[in-house]
Motif scaffolding. Structure first.
Motif, short mmCIF file in Angstrom:
data_model
loop_
_atom_site.label_atom_id
_atom_site.label_comp_id
_atom_site.label_asym_id
_atom_site.label_seq_id
_atom_site.Cartn_x
_atom_site.Cartn_y
_atom_site.Cartn_z
N VAL A 31 0.85 -1.19 0.00
CA VAL A 31 0.00 0.00 0.00
C VAL A 31 0.89 1.24 0.00
N VAL A 32 0.73 2.07 -1.01
CA VAL A 32 1.47 3.33 -1.10
C VAL A 32 0.53 4.45 -0.64
N PRO A 33 0.85 5.10 0.47
CA PRO A 33 -0.09 6.05 1.07
C PRO A 33 -0.16 7.37 0.31
N PRO A 34 -1.14 8.20 0.65
CA PRO A 34 -1.19 9.55 0.09
C PRO A 34 0.00 10.37 0.58
N LEU A 35 0.11 11.58 0.06
CA LEU A 35 1.22 12.46 0.43
C LEU A 35 0.75 13.52 1.44
N PHE A 36 1.69 14.06 2.18
CA PHE A 36 1.46 15.16 3.11
C PHE A 36 0.39 14.77 4.16
N GLU A 37 -0.48 15.72 4.53
CA GLU A 37 -1.43 15.45 5.61
C GLU A 37 -2.47 14.39 5.26
N GLU A 38 -2.71 14.18 3.97
CA GLU A 38 -3.65 13.12 3.58
C GLU A 38 -3.15 11.76 4.05
N MET A 39 -1.84 11.61 4.18
CA MET A 39 -1.26 10.37 4.68
C MET A 39 -1.72 10.12 6.12
N ASN A 40 -1.67 11.16 6.95
CA ASN A 40 -2.07 11.01 8.34
C ASN A 40 -3.57 10.80 8.49
N ARG A 41 -4.35 11.48 7.67
CA ARG A 41 -5.81 11.39 7.78
C ARG A 41 -6.35 10.02 7.36
N THR A 42 -5.61 9.32 6.51
CA THR A 42 -6.11 8.03 6.01
C THR A 42 -5.38 6.83 6.60
N GLN A 184 -3.68 -0.59 -13.93
CA GLN A 184 -4.24 -0.74 -12.58
C GLN A 184 -5.71 -0.28 -12.58
N ILE A 185 -6.48 -0.88 -11.71
CA ILE A 185 -7.92 -0.58 -11.63
C ILE A 185 -8.13 0.66 -10.78
N GLU A 186 -8.89 1.61 -11.29
CA GLU A 186 -9.18 2.82 -10.53
C GLU A 186 -10.40 2.62 -9.65
N ILE A 187 -10.27 2.98 -8.38
CA ILE A 187 -11.37 2.92 -7.43
C ILE A 187 -11.75 4.35 -7.08
N ARG A 188 -13.04 4.66 -7.13
CA ARG A 188 -13.53 5.98 -6.75
C ARG A 188 -14.02 5.95 -5.31
N GLN A 189 -14.04 7.11 -4.69
CA GLN A 189 -14.54 7.20 -3.33
C GLN A 189 -15.97 6.70 -3.22
N GLY A 196 -17.96 10.11 3.65
CA GLY A 196 -17.11 11.07 2.97
C GLY A 196 -15.66 10.64 2.95
N ALA A 197 -14.89 11.25 2.08
CA ALA A 197 -13.47 10.93 1.97
C ALA A 197 -12.73 11.36 3.23
N LEU A 198 -12.00 10.44 3.81
CA LEU A 198 -11.30 10.73 5.06
C LEU A 198 -10.18 11.76 4.85
N TRP A 199 -9.61 11.82 3.65
CA TRP A 199 -8.52 12.76 3.42
C TRP A 199 -9.00 14.21 3.41
N LEU A 200 -10.32 14.42 3.35
CA LEU A 200 -10.86 15.77 3.37
C LEU A 200 -11.17 16.27 4.78
N PRO A 204 -7.37 13.29 11.53
CA PRO A 204 -7.39 11.87 11.17
C PRO A 204 -8.65 11.20 11.68
N GLY A 205 -9.17 10.26 10.90
CA GLY A 205 -10.38 9.56 11.29
C GLY A 205 -10.37 8.14 10.79
N GLU A 206 -11.47 7.45 10.98
CA GLU A 206 -11.60 6.09 10.49
C GLU A 206 -13.04 5.84 10.07
N ASP A 207 -13.24 4.81 9.28
CA ASP A 207 -14.57 4.44 8.80
C ASP A 207 -14.54 2.95 8.52
N ALA A 208 -15.14 2.18 9.42
CA ALA A 208 -15.10 0.73 9.29
C ALA A 208 -15.77 0.26 8.01
#
Length: 224
Positions: A31-42, A184-189, A196-200, A204-208
Motif C-alpha cells: 500500500v502506497v499512502p497519500p502524500l502530506f497530511e492526507e497520509m495522516n488522515r487516512t 491498474q484498476i481505478e477505485i472511486r470514493q 465522505g473521503a477521510l482525506w478531506l 485523522p479519522g476512520e470508517d469501518a
C-alpha cells in the motif's frame, strides 16, 4: 506488525518501517499512502483495510515514505523520484504481488505491479492546495503572498508548506507529475459507500464501512 525494510537515503542506506501483516502467503499487497497530511488522515483506514485483508488470506504492507512518520530521513531531502525509488525497493523487499496506491501515492507507486489506485490526483493539484493553505495562513497574519512568486522561490530554494519543508526537487516534481497507469484498476470514493473521503477531514479519522468495502473490492478482484 512493524517490519523494517532497507531503503536508499541521501546519506546512504537506512532502515525504514512498515506496518506488516506477513504470513508468507501467495498474494502480497503493498500500500502506497497519500502524500502530506492526507497520509495522516487516512492511515487508520489503510491499516484497518490491511487487517481485513489479513483475515481474508492476503498479506499486506504499509511502508513509511522516506522523511515521513518514523523515517530517519529528512523530509527536505525528498523528491517524487526518491519516493518512487523507495516504493520500488519496498515492493522488492516484501515480494509484493499487487499494489494499492492512494491519492498522491499514485504519483510514486511501482507501476510494474498489478493492482488499484484510489482517487488518484495530479501533483499540480496537491501543490496548489498546499500553496493556497500557506497563502491563507499568511493573509490571516497580515502578509500578502502570491502563488507565482511562491512557486518561483520554491523551484530554487524550496518552501515551507503545511508544516513540511519541501525542497526544490519536490516542488518541481509536483508541478508536472501525473498518476501513471499501466492497467491498474481505478477505485472511486463513491465505490466505498456513502461516507465522505477521510482525506478531506480536518483531523485523522476512520470508517469501518469504507475499510470493509475497500478490502472486499481487493479480495474479490484478486480471486476473480
Amino acid at each position: 506488525m512493524i517490519a523494517r525494510w532497507p531503503c536508499s537515503g541521501a546519506g546512504g542506506p537506512v532502515d525504514e518501517l512498515a506496518v506488516a501483516f506477513d504470513r508468507k502467503r501467495r498474494f502480497r499487497l503493498l500500500v502506497v499512502p497519500p502524500l502530506f497530511e492526507e497520509m495522516n488522515r487516512t492511515r487508520r483506514l489503510l491499516v484497518e483495510t490491511l487487517r481485513r485483508l489479513d483475515a481474508g488470506g492476503i498479506d499486506g504492507f504499509l511502508p513509511d515514505l522516506p522523511g515521513c512518520n518514523e523515517s530517519p530521513q529528512r523530509f527536505e531531502d525528498q523528491s517524487l523520484y526518491a519516493w518512487r525509488a523507495a516504493m520500488a525497493q519496498a515492493a522488492r523487499h516484501f515480494a509484493a504481488t499487487h499494489v494499492l496506491a492512494v491519492r498522491g501515492g499514485a504519483l510514486v507507486f511501482p507501476v510494474i505491479l498489478p493492482g488499484w489506485v484510489l482517487e488518484p490526483v495530479k501533483g499540480a493539484t496537491i501543490l496548489r492546495q498546499l500553496l493556497r493553505a500557506r497563502m491563507l495562513a499568511a493573509r490571516e497574519a497580515g502578509v500578502d503572498e502570491d502563488m507565482a512568486t511562491l512557486l518561483e522561490v520554491g523551484r530554487t530554494e524550496g518552501l515551507d508548506l503545511a508544516g513540511y519543508r519541501c525542497g526544490p526537487a519536490l516542488i518541481a516534481g509536483l508541478e508536472s507529475a501525473r498518476a501513471e497507469d499501466e492497467g491498474q484498476i481505478e477505485i472511486r470514493q463513491s465505490d466505498l459507500g456513502g461516507g465522505g473521503a477521510l482525506w478531506l477531514r480536518a483531523e485523522p479519522g476512520e470508517d469501518a464501512a469504507q475499510a470493509d468495502a475497500l478490502a472486499r473490492r481487493i479480495i474479490e478482484s484478486i480471486a476473480a
